[in-house]
Design an enzyme around this catalytic site. Structure first.
Site, short mmCIF file in Angstrom:
data_model
loop_
_atom_site.label_atom_id
_atom_site.label_comp_id
_atom_site.label_asym_id
_atom_site.label_seq_id
_atom_site.Cartn_x
_atom_site.Cartn_y
_atom_site.Cartn_z
CE LYS A 49 -4.01 -2.35 2.15
NZ LYS A 49 -5.07 -2.11 3.28
CE1 TYR A 108 -9.46 -3.05 0.18
CE2 TYR A 108 -8.30 -1.12 -1.07
CZ TYR A 108 -8.37 -2.31 -0.12
OH TYR A 108 -7.14 -2.77 0.29
CG PHE A 129 -13.38 1.60 6.95
CD1 PHE A 129 -12.91 1.02 5.89
CD2 PHE A 129 -13.78 0.73 7.80
CE1 PHE A 129 -13.15 -0.30 5.33
CE2 PHE A 129 -14.19 -0.64 7.54
CZ PHE A 129 -13.75 -1.37 6.34
NE ARG A 147 -6.30 -12.11 4.81
CZ ARG A 147 -7.18 -11.13 4.65
NH1 ARG A 147 -7.23 -10.48 3.67
NH2 ARG A 147 -7.76 -10.64 5.84
CB THR A 169 -7.57 -5.97 9.45
OG1 THR A 169 -8.10 -6.98 8.53
CG2 THR A 169 -7.99 -4.77 8.69
NE ARG A 203 -2.67 -6.11 6.44
CZ ARG A 203 -3.83 -6.48 6.16
NH1 ARG A 203 -4.56 -7.67 6.94
NH2 ARG A 203 -4.58 -6.13 4.95
CG ASN A 228 -4.06 -2.53 6.82
OD1 ASN A 228 -3.73 -2.20 5.71
ND2 ASN A 228 -5.07 -3.13 7.05
CG HIS A 236 -5.19 -6.26 -0.90
ND1 HIS A 236 -6.08 -6.68 -0.10
CD2 HIS A 236 -5.07 -7.00 -1.88
CE1 HIS A 236 -7.13 -7.43 -0.91
NE2 HIS A 236 -6.19 -7.76 -2.07
CD GLU A 267 -8.17 -9.29 -4.67
OE1 GLU A 267 -7.15 -9.37 -4.33
OE2 GLU A 267 -9.30 -8.85 -3.94
P1 IDP Z 1 -8.11 -6.87 5.03
O1 IDP Z 1 -7.33 -6.08 4.39
O2 IDP Z 1 -7.45 -7.55 6.32
O3 IDP Z 1 -8.90 -8.05 4.07
P2 IDP Z 1 -10.66 -5.73 5.20
O4 IDP Z 1 -11.75 -6.13 6.33
O5 IDP Z 1 -11.19 -6.45 3.78
O6 IDP Z 1 -9.41 -6.19 5.75
O7 IDP Z 1 -10.74 -4.14 4.88
C1 IDP Z 1 -10.10 -3.60 3.75
C2 IDP Z 1 -9.20 -2.68 3.97
O8 IDP Z 1 -9.78 -1.53 4.86
C3 IDP Z 1 -8.23 -2.72 5.30
O9 IDP Z 1 -6.96 -3.57 4.54
C4 IDP Z 1 -7.88 -1.70 5.87
O10 IDP Z 1 -7.00 -0.73 5.08
C5 IDP Z 1 -9.11 -0.96 5.94
N1 IDP Z 1 -10.07 -1.14 6.96
C6 IDP Z 1 -10.69 -2.08 7.38
N2 IDP Z 1 -11.39 -1.86 8.57
C7 IDP Z 1 -11.03 -0.66 9.09
C8 IDP Z 1 -11.67 0.17 10.05
O11 IDP Z 1 -12.30 -0.10 10.97
N3 IDP Z 1 -11.18 1.35 10.00
C9 IDP Z 1 -10.38 2.00 9.10
N4 IDP Z 1 -10.09 1.12 7.78
C10 IDP Z 1 -10.16 0.04 7.92
MG MG Z 2 -10.30 -7.93 2.78
#
Ligand code: IDP
Ligand code: MG
Length: 139
Positions: free
Chosen positions: A9, A49, A57, A85, A91, A102, A112, A115, A126
């Site tokens: 990212k 997304y 968010f 993962r 996350t 992360r 974070n 991805h 993807e």
């Molecule tokens: P992942 O990347 O671990 O699969 P997802 O729930 O798919 O997590 O969320 C996608 C991206 O959205 C996350 O990697 C993060 O950058 C952002 N994100 C997820 N949850 C939150 C939150 O509660 N606050 C702010 N950003 C979030």
């Molecule tokens: Mg995800």
């Protein structure tokens, strides 16, 4: 063989962590079969997304992901999606296991660092989106 898709990212690229992150990916026996520097535009980030469209968010996430360059990668390993993962961790970097990407490079639940695709089906989708030239992998 199985495949996964990753994005380093904009925070990580900007801070110069890309090479350390790629080294960890290599050390964990993932083969990088596609890699390029890109800049996501708003339309692409929103499509990528779209499952999070209703989340509070979402707007911040789109601004973040379009704020600088990203490195997209297609990766090969047995059980690639699940192994990757595990390598990236939770996350929220604060909850990510010590030593995960992360936990090492993420700054917050939003910023974070990286991805990782969450299923074989999404990994394929993807990879094909960013690397149409790799379509043969799935034939
Ligand atoms: P992942 O990347 O671990 O699969 P997802 O729930 O798919 O997590 O969320 C996608 C991206 O959205 C996350 O990697 C993060 O950058 C952002 N994100 C997820 N949850 C939150 C939150 O509660 N606050 C702010 N950003 C979030
Ligand atoms: Mg995800």
């Amino acid at each position: 063989m199985s495949y996964t898709f990753s994005i380093i990212k904009p925070d990580s690229v900007r801070d110069g962590f890309s090479d350390q992150i790629i080294a960890r990916i290599n050390n964990n026996k993932f083969k990088v079969i596609g890699i390029k520097l890109i800049t996501l535009n708003k339309t692409t980030a929103e499509e990528f997304y779209s499952v999070h469209k209703t989340k509070d968010f979402y707007d911040n996430l789109i601004s973040f992901m379009t704020s600088g360059h990203c490195i997209v990668m297609a990766l090969e390993k047995t059980n690639a999606v699940e192994n990757f993962r595990q390598l990236i961790g939770d996350t929220d970097p604060a909850n990510a296991e010590l030593g995960t990407i992360r936990s090492l490079f993420g700054k917050s639940i939003e910023n974070n660092a990286i991805h990782g695709a969450d299923s074989d089906q999404n990994a394929k989708k993807e990879i094909l989106f960013f690397f149409p030239e790799l379509a043969n992998l799935f034939k």
